[in-house]
Design a protein around this motif. Structure first.
Motif, PDB file in Angstrom:
ATOM      1  N   GLU A 171     -11.990  33.223  37.141  1.00 10.09           N
ATOM      2  CA  GLU A 171     -11.330  33.867  36.006  1.00 10.09           C
ATOM      3  C   GLU A 171     -11.248  35.368  36.198  1.00 10.09           C
ATOM      4  OE1 GLU A 171     -11.401  34.169  31.121  1.00 10.09           O
ATOM      5  OE2 GLU A 171     -12.992  33.077  32.154  1.00 10.09           O
ATOM      6  N   SER A 172     -12.302  35.948  36.752  1.00  9.02           N
ATOM      7  CA  SER A 172     -12.273  37.395  36.994  1.00  9.02           C
ATOM      8  C   SER A 172     -11.229  37.768  38.037  1.00  9.02           C
ATOM      9  CB  SER A 172     -13.653  37.884  37.436  1.00  9.02           C
ATOM     10  OG  SER A 172     -13.967  37.405  38.735  1.00  9.02           O
ATOM     11  N   ASN A 181      -8.353  36.230  38.073  1.00  6.49           N
ATOM     12  CA  ASN A 181      -7.093  35.847  37.413  1.00  6.49           C
ATOM     13  C   ASN A 181      -6.484  34.567  37.970  1.00  6.49           C
ATOM     14  OD1 ASN A 181      -7.038  38.071  35.604  1.00  6.49           O
ATOM     15  ND2 ASN A 181      -6.223  39.391  37.230  1.00  6.49           N
ATOM     16  N   TYR A 182      -7.330  33.661  38.469  1.00  9.32           N
ATOM     17  CA  TYR A 182      -6.831  32.370  38.922  1.00  9.32           C
ATOM     18  C   TYR A 182      -6.818  31.334  37.797  1.00  9.32           C
ATOM     19  CZ  TYR A 182      -6.997  33.894  43.794  1.00  9.32           C
ATOM     20  OH  TYR A 182      -6.780  34.550  44.972  1.00  9.32           O
ATOM     21  N   CYS A 183      -7.584  31.540  36.760  1.00  4.83           N
ATOM     22  CA  CYS A 183      -7.638  30.586  35.654  1.00  4.83           C
ATOM     23  C   CYS A 183      -8.141  31.306  34.411  1.00  4.83           C
ATOM     24  CB  CYS A 183      -8.558  29.402  35.990  1.00  4.83           C
ATOM     25  SG  CYS A 183     -10.311  29.859  36.139  1.00  4.83           S
ATOM     26  N   LYS A 184      -8.131  30.590  33.302  1.00  7.82           N
ATOM     27  CA  LYS A 184      -8.615  31.120  32.031  1.00  7.82           C
ATOM     28  C   LYS A 184      -9.543  30.105  31.400  1.00  7.82           C
ATOM     29  CE  LYS A 184      -8.904  33.469  28.188  1.00  7.82           C
ATOM     30  NZ  LYS A 184      -9.697  34.709  28.113  1.00  7.82           N
ATOM     31  N   ASP A 206      -3.692  33.853  22.818  1.00  8.57           N
ATOM     32  CA  ASP A 206      -3.699  32.701  23.724  1.00  8.57           C
ATOM     33  C   ASP A 206      -2.910  31.525  23.169  1.00  8.57           C
ATOM     34  OD1 ASP A 206      -5.211  34.097  25.522  1.00  8.57           O
ATOM     35  OD2 ASP A 206      -7.121  33.164  24.980  1.00  8.57           O
ATOM     36  N   ASP A 223       0.386  31.839  24.583  1.00  8.89           N
ATOM     37  CA  ASP A 223       0.432  32.043  26.037  1.00  8.89           C
ATOM     38  C   ASP A 223       0.706  30.707  26.726  1.00  8.89           C
ATOM     39  OD1 ASP A 223       0.146  32.697  28.661  1.00  8.89           O
ATOM     40  OD2 ASP A 223      -1.894  33.479  28.502  1.00  8.89           O
ATOM     41  N   GLY A 275      -2.285  33.195  32.222  1.00  8.92           N
ATOM     42  CA  GLY A 275      -1.816  34.384  32.920  1.00  8.92           C
ATOM     43  C   GLY A 275      -1.911  35.640  32.097  1.00  8.92           C
ATOM     44  N   GLY A 276      -1.995  35.510  30.770  1.00  4.23           N
ATOM     45  CA  GLY A 276      -2.217  36.668  29.926  1.00  4.23           C
ATOM     46  C   GLY A 276      -0.956  37.372  29.477  1.00  4.23           C
ATOM     47  N   SER A 331      -3.529  42.878  28.873  1.00  7.65           N
ATOM     48  CA  SER A 331      -4.228  44.125  29.223  1.00  7.65           C
ATOM     49  C   SER A 331      -3.544  45.335  28.594  1.00  7.65           C
ATOM     50  CB  SER A 331      -4.313  44.282  30.742  1.00  7.65           C
ATOM     51  OG  SER A 331      -3.021  44.277  31.328  1.00  7.65           O
ATOM     52  N   THR A 384     -16.549  37.945  32.018  1.00  3.13           N
ATOM     53  CA  THR A 384     -15.552  37.048  31.427  1.00  3.13           C
ATOM     54  C   THR A 384     -16.025  36.528  30.081  1.00  3.13           C
ATOM     55  OG1 THR A 384     -16.412  35.041  32.504  1.00  3.13           O
ATOM     56  CG2 THR A 384     -14.775  36.342  33.725  1.00  3.13           C
TER      57      THR A 384
END
Length: 629
Positions: free
Chosen positions: A399-400, A402-405, A454, A457, A462-463, A498, A612
Motif C-alpha cells: 500500500e505504501s 501504491n500497489y493496493c489500498k 473512497d 474511487d 488509486g486515489g 494527495s 498506512t
C-alpha cells in the motif's frame, strides 16, 4: 410472577426429558404403589400430557428469548455457541495464568456431532492438490510446505511466537500467530475494551498510565497457556471458514491408531517415525494419507485439535492446517470467492502463500483483495474484497508503494493485531492496549473524509475520483472550499487524494479542514510490538562465559509518535514533524511557546506499513531495525 413462571416452565422441560416419569408434586408424601407394572391411570396420563405441553411452551419461550438476546453476532466458535452448541471454552474473569488454562480446558461433550473421519476420494484429492499447487509445482515448493510445523519458540523472550524455518508457509503461520496473540493478550468475551491477560502474569495493571516492559512481557507464559491459546485459535479460524457452523480437521490416517495410548513424550517420536520418507508430490498422495473429520460441535473440534497438537507440531503441520481451512470453507466456495480460480493458491516461483490464503484465515473468505466490499469494473464485472469486520487485521508494504489500498475492515480490526505483508514475507504487528485504535477528533474527521472519498474511487485504490463525485464528497463531509481552491482541484477533470489532502491541511477547521493554529490537535504516542517468526542466528552467553550462536525469532518494541499535523512543505519533502514538544500558554505566562529538540526517529520498511494505518507517524526502537522480510 414472571420469574416464578419461567422456573415452572424450565422444571417442566427437565421433567419431560427424564426417562422415567417423576412423581407429581404433592403437599404430602405419596403412598408407595404395590403394582409396578400397572397401567397408567387417567390422572397420571393427564399429568404427563400437561408436562409435555408445558415443556413445549418452555422450549419455545426460551428459544425466542435466546434469539432476542443475540443482538451482536460474534464470530468463530462464539457464534456456534450462541446457537446452543456446547463448548467448554469460557471467559477468563480473573486474568491469571491458572484461570486462563482452566478456562480453555476441554471437557468431553455429551453429543459429538461428528462426521467420522474419512479419506478423500481420488477426484477430491486431485482437485484439492490442484487448488493449492496447480498442475505444475517444483519439489522445492512442495518441500517448503511439507517441512513446516506449528510450534512455539523455545527462546524465553519470544516464547509466545511460532517459529518459521521454511519459506512459503509464513502466511499460514502469521495468521495463526495473530489469533494466538488475541487469546494471550485479551479476554475473548469482551465486546468493547479488554485488559491484557498478561498483566496478571507480569504484575502489571491494565492502566494506560503504566509504562510497559520490553521484550520480556511474555516470559511468564506457561506451555499449557500457549497450547490452549493455539488450540482455541485454530478452532476459531476453522469455524470462521466454515461460516461458523462447521469445521473440517485434516490429519494423517496412519497416525490415529499409532498415537492412541502413547504418552506425550513419545508422540513426537511416533510421528517422526511415521513421517520418515513421506513425500507429497500429487493429489494421489493426499488420497493415500489424509483423514478428514467434520465437526459441528465446537467442544468436539477443540478436543480433536488438542489431541492432534503433536501432529500439527510435526513437519506436516502447516500443510494440514491449510487443508483443514480449505475443506472447512469447501472447495467450491473457495473457488467462488476468488476472482481468478484458475491460479493456484501457492504462488510460483517461490511458493509464497497468496493473499487469498491469508484472507481466508483472517476473514473466512478466500478473496484476493484487501479493500472493503466489492468493486465494479464495468461491463458487469466485479472484484471482491473484505465484506465484514474482522478480529485481527492486515497491513501491507504494497500500500505504501501504491500497489493496493487496504480497507478499513482490515486496518481497524476488533483487536489491535495485524498481519503485515511485504513482497515476500508475512509478520505480525500488535499492541498491548486497545486504546491505540481509538480515534481522536482529527483522526475521526480524517477517517470520515477518506471514507467518503473512497466511496467514489473506482480506480481500485488509486486515489482519484471524478469531479462529480468530488462535489458529493464536499457536500457529505461539510467542507466549504474557497472558489479558487475548488477550481484548482477540478481543472484536470479528476481529483487526486494527495492534492485534496494538502488543501485540507491548509483549510481552517471552521471550513471543514484541519488547520489548527495551536498545533495540539491529534497528538498521539503509543507502543507497538513486531514479531518476525523466521529464526535468526544470534549470539547467546553460555554458562561457561563464551558466546554460542542460537536460532531465535525476533521481537521488537517500537515507540510510535503521531504528530498533530503536517505543513505542506513538510509533506512534499517527506519529513514528518516530531511531536515531542512542550507547549506553554502565552496568556498565562507571558512567554512564547517553547519546543524541545526533536527526538531521533528511525526508518525501515515496517515504518512505511505503520504509516498506512497512522499517517505521519514516526517510529523509534532500540537495537537492530525490525525486519519484515
Amino acid at each position: 410472577m414472571a420469574d416464578h413462571e419461567d422456573e415452572e416452565l424450565k422444571m417442566a422441560l427437565r421433567m419431560s426429558l427424564q426417562n422415567e416419569s417423576p412423581e407429581p408434586k404433592r403437599s404430602k408424601p405419596g403412598e408407595v404403589s404395590a403394582g409396578g407394572d400397572e397401567e397408567e391411570s387417567p390422572a397420571a396420563k393427564n399429568r404427563r400430557k400437561q408436562r409435555e405441553l408445558m415443556a413445549a411452551a418452555a422450549e419455545k419461550r426460551m428459544m425466542a428469548s435466546k434469539h432476542a438476546a443475540a443482538s451482536v453476532a460474534p464470530t468463530g466458535i462464539e457464534n456456534a455457541e450462541k446457537r446452543g452448541e456446547t463448548s467448554a471454552v469460557q471467559e477468563n474473569p480473573g486474568g491469571s495464568s491458572a484461570g486462563l488454562v482452566k478456562a480453555l480446558t476441554l471437557e468431553k461433550p455429551e453429543h459429538e456431532n461428528v462426521n467420522s473421519g474419512k479419506e478423500l476420494s481420488v477426484a477430491e484429492a486431485e482437485q484439492l492438490f490442484s487448488l493449492i499447487f496447480g498442475s505444475t509445482v517444483s519439489r522445492d515448493i512442495l518441500g517448503q510446505w511439507t517441512n513446516q510445523g506449528i510450534r512455539f519458540s523455545s527462546d524465553l523472550e519470544t516464547s509466545m511466537g511460532l517459529v518459521q524455518h521454511e519459506g512459503g508457509p509464513c502466511g499460514v503461520l502469521a495468521a495463526i500467530q495473530a489469533f494466538v496473540l488475541k487469546f494471550l493478550l485479551f479476554s475473548s468475551g469482551e465486546l468493547n475494551t479488554a485488559t491484557p491477560n498478561i498483566f496478571a502474569n507480569t504484575g502489571l495493571r491494565g492502566s494506560s498510565k503504566h509504562e510497559h516492559v520490553g521484550a520480556d512481557i511474555f516470559s511468564s507464559l506457561t506451555e499449557d497457556m500457549k497450547s490452549m491459546a493455539l488450540v482455541r485459535s485454530m478452532a476459531d479460524i476453522l469455524f470462521m471458514c466454515g461460516t461458523n457452523g462447521r469445521a473440517s480437521i485434516a490429519s494423517l490416517k496412519n497416525l490415529d491408531m499409532d498415537l492412541e495410548g502413547s504418552v506425550d513424550s513419545s508422540k513426537d517420536e511416533v510421528i517422526a517415525k511415521a513421517l520418515d520418507g513421506l513425500t507429497i508430490e500429487s493429489g494421489l498422495d493426499f488420497h493415500n494419507i489424509l483423514s478428514v473429520t467434520q465437526y459441528t460441535s465446537p467442544a468436539s473440534a477443540l478436543k480433536r485439535i488438542e489431541e492432534l497438537l503433536p501432529v500439527y507440531r510435526s513437519r506436516m503441520g502447516a500443510m494440514l492446517f491449510l487443508i483443514s481451512a480449505l475443506l472447512s470453507r469447501g472447495i467450491d466456495s473457495v473457488q467462488s470467492d476468488r476472482d481468478d480460480p484458475t491460479q493456484p493458491l501457492v504462488t510460483a516461483p517461490f511458493g509464497h502463500a497468496s493473499q487469498e490464503i491469508v484472507n481466508l484465515l483472517l476473514c473466512g473468505r478466500a478473496v484476493a483483495n484487501v479493500f472493503d466490499g466489492m468493486m465494479d469494473l464495468g461491463g458487469g464485472m466485479f472484484v471482491k474484497g473484505i465484506s465484514t469486520a474482522v478480529e485481527v487485521g492486515f497491513l501491507t508494504l504494497l500500500e505504501s508503494l501504491n500497489y493496493c489500498k487496504v480497507g478499513q475492515y482490515l486496518k481497524c480490526p476488533r483487536w489491535p493485531i495485524w498481519v503485515v505483508g511485504s513482497e515476500s514475507h508475512y509478520t505480525v504487528l500488535f499492541a498491548l492496549e486497545t486504546k491505540v485504535q481509538e480515534e481522536n477528533e482529527l483522526e475521526g474527521r480524517e477517517t470520515q473524509i477518506r471514507r467518503a472519498f473512497d466511496a467514489h474511487d473506482q480506480s481500485g485504490g488509486g486515489g482519484f475520483i471524478s469531479v462529480e463525485g468530488f462535489h458529493q464528497v464536499l457536500k457529505d463531509t461539510n467542507i466549504n472550499l474557497p472558489s479558487e481552491k475548488l477550481e484548482n482541484l477540478c481543472n484536470t477533470g479528476f481529483i487526486v487524494w494527495s492534492d485534496f489532502w494538502q488543501v485540507l491541511l491548509d483549510l481552517d477547521k471552521s471550513q471543514g479542514g484541519f488547520k489548527d493554529s495551536s498545533g495540539l490537535s491529534g497528538k498521539k504516542a503509543f507502543d507497538l510490538y513486531h514479531f518476525n517468526g523466521i529464526a535468526k542466528s544470534v549470539m547467546n552467553q553460555a554458562s561457561s562465559g563464551s558466546e554460542i550462536p542460537i536460532q531465535r525469532p525476533r521481537l521488537t518494541k517500537l515507540r510510535v509518535l503521531v504528530p498533530p499535523r503536517w505543513t505542506p512543505e513538510e509533506f512534499m519533502s517527506g519529513i514528518p514533524t516530531c511531536s515531542n514538544s512542550t507547549q506553554i500558554d502565552p496568556e498565562a505566562t507571558g512567554t512564547t511557546t517553547e519546543v524541545t529538540q526533536p527526538q531521533p526517529s528511525h526508518h525501515c520498511p515496517l515504518v512505511d506499513c505503520v504509516r498506512t494505518r497512522w499517517p505521519r507517524a514516526t517510529c523509534s526502537w532500540e537495537g537492530d531495525a525490525p525486519s519484515i522480510v
